[in-house]
Design a protein around this motif. Structure first.
Motif, PDB file in Angstrom:
ATOM      1  N   UNK A   5    -101.686 -50.874 -18.429  1.00  0.00           N
ATOM      2  CA  UNK A   5    -100.444 -51.190 -17.706  1.00  0.00           C
ATOM      3  C   UNK A   5    -100.379 -50.420 -16.396  1.00  0.00           C
ATOM      4  N   UNK A   6    -100.934 -49.215 -16.375  1.00  0.00           N
ATOM      5  CA  UNK A   6    -100.878 -48.380 -15.178  1.00  0.00           C
ATOM      6  C   UNK A   6    -101.971 -48.754 -14.182  1.00  0.00           C
ATOM      7  N   UNK A   7    -103.209 -48.874 -14.656  1.00  0.00           N
ATOM      8  CA  UNK A   7    -104.334 -49.107 -13.737  1.00  0.00           C
ATOM      9  C   UNK A   7    -104.649 -50.586 -13.547  1.00  0.00           C
ATOM     10  N   UNK A   8    -104.098 -51.459 -14.376  1.00  0.00           N
ATOM     11  CA  UNK A   8    -104.336 -52.898 -14.267  1.00  0.00           C
ATOM     12  C   UNK A   8    -105.459 -53.338 -15.192  1.00  0.00           C
ATOM     13  N   UNK A   9    -105.605 -54.651 -15.294  1.00  0.00           N
ATOM     14  CA  UNK A   9    -106.663 -55.209 -16.123  1.00  0.00           C
ATOM     15  C   UNK A   9    -106.248 -55.553 -17.530  1.00  0.00           C
ATOM     16  N   UNK A  10    -105.037 -55.212 -17.905  1.00  0.00           N
ATOM     17  CA  UNK A  10    -104.571 -55.496 -19.258  1.00  0.00           C
ATOM     18  C   UNK A  10    -103.811 -56.804 -19.317  1.00  0.00           C
ATOM     19  N   UNK A  11    -103.307 -57.142 -20.488  1.00  0.00           N
ATOM     20  CA  UNK A  11    -102.529 -58.376 -20.632  1.00  0.00           C
ATOM     21  C   UNK A  11    -101.177 -58.271 -19.928  1.00  0.00           C
ATOM     22  N   UNK A  12    -100.603 -59.421 -19.581  1.00  0.00           N
ATOM     23  CA  UNK A  12     -99.268 -59.441 -18.976  1.00  0.00           C
ATOM     24  C   UNK A  12     -98.273 -58.832 -19.964  1.00  0.00           C
ATOM     25  N   UNK A  13     -97.284 -58.144 -19.425  1.00  0.00           N
ATOM     26  CA  UNK A  13     -96.263 -57.541 -20.283  1.00  0.00           C
ATOM     27  C   UNK A  13     -94.896 -57.820 -19.703  1.00  0.00           C
ATOM     28  N   UNK A  14     -93.883 -57.618 -20.502  1.00  0.00           N
ATOM     29  CA  UNK A  14     -92.496 -57.846 -20.109  1.00  0.00           C
ATOM     30  C   UNK A  14     -91.728 -56.548 -20.299  1.00  0.00           C
ATOM     31  N   UNK A  15     -90.784 -56.300 -19.414  1.00  0.00           N
ATOM     32  CA  UNK A  15     -89.922 -55.121 -19.536  1.00  0.00           C
ATOM     33  C   UNK A  15     -88.510 -55.596 -19.843  1.00  0.00           C
ATOM     34  N   UNK A  16     -87.969 -55.111 -20.931  1.00  0.00           N
ATOM     35  CA  UNK A  16     -86.584 -55.362 -21.294  1.00  0.00           C
ATOM     36  C   UNK A  16     -85.901 -54.006 -21.300  1.00  0.00           C
ATOM     37  N   UNK A  17     -85.318 -53.646 -20.158  1.00  0.00           N
ATOM     38  CA  UNK A  17     -84.786 -52.295 -20.009  1.00  0.00           C
ATOM     39  C   UNK A  17     -85.954 -51.324 -19.981  1.00  0.00           C
ATOM     40  N   UNK A  18     -85.960 -50.361 -20.881  1.00  0.00           N
ATOM     41  CA  UNK A  18     -87.071 -49.408 -20.977  1.00  0.00           C
ATOM     42  C   UNK A  18     -88.158 -49.886 -21.922  1.00  0.00           C
ATOM     43  N   UNK A  19     -87.894 -50.955 -22.631  1.00  0.00           N
ATOM     44  CA  UNK A  19     -88.820 -51.436 -23.665  1.00  0.00           C
ATOM     45  C   UNK A  19     -89.891 -52.348 -23.059  1.00  0.00           C
ATOM     46  N   UNK A  20     -91.147 -52.076 -23.420  1.00  0.00           N
ATOM     47  CA  UNK A  20     -92.283 -52.899 -23.007  1.00  0.00           C
ATOM     48  C   UNK A  20     -92.632 -53.821 -24.160  1.00  0.00           C
TER      49      UNK A  20
END
Length: 123
Positions: A72-87
């Motif tokens: 999530x930080x460096x890239x290359x991973x799967x798409x993610x969603x943020x719901x408030x603080x929750x990933x």
């Protein structure tokens, strides 16, 4: 006085598929979640995407949760969603990301393009 145990009069059968005797935990097979009868009916009626937490997504992909955090930080991973603080990760995004990483052989041109270390080792 003999205390021999005679169990022949106990003809009770055990239903191993009953919820009482099912394996505990969210999954009976590594990649297939357990659904109760009520969940199976609602999941067919509502095609809403299912979201997984970081730990659940890591278990789904058989990766370390820390690996997903780094990606999530460096890239290359799967798409993610943020719901408030929750990933959260959508199952469809995880499956698409995993599908993009399938190769026939290590000599596959797509594999070589995505793994620059392969070319470096040939020098």
């Amino acid at each position: 006085m003999s205390h021999s145990t005679n169990l022949s009069h106990h003809s009770r059968r055990i239903d191993l598929d009953a919820p009482l005797h099912r394996k505990a935990g969210p999954m009976t097979h590594a990649m297939q979640p357990v659904e109760s009868a009520g969940e199976a009916q609602t999941s067919q009626a509502c095609p809403t995407p299912r979201y997984l937490t970081n730990s659940e997504a890591a278990a789904f992909l058989r990766l370390s949760p820390r690996t997903l955090e780094k990606q999530r930080v460096i890239g290359g991973g799967p798409r993610f969603h943020k719901f408030g603080r929750r990933v959260m990760y959508a199952v469809t995004d995880l499956e698409a990301w995993a599908g993009e990483r399938s190769f026939e052989t290590t000599f596959d041109p797509e594999y070589i393009d995505r793994h620059p270390g392969v070319q470096r080792d040939d020098q």
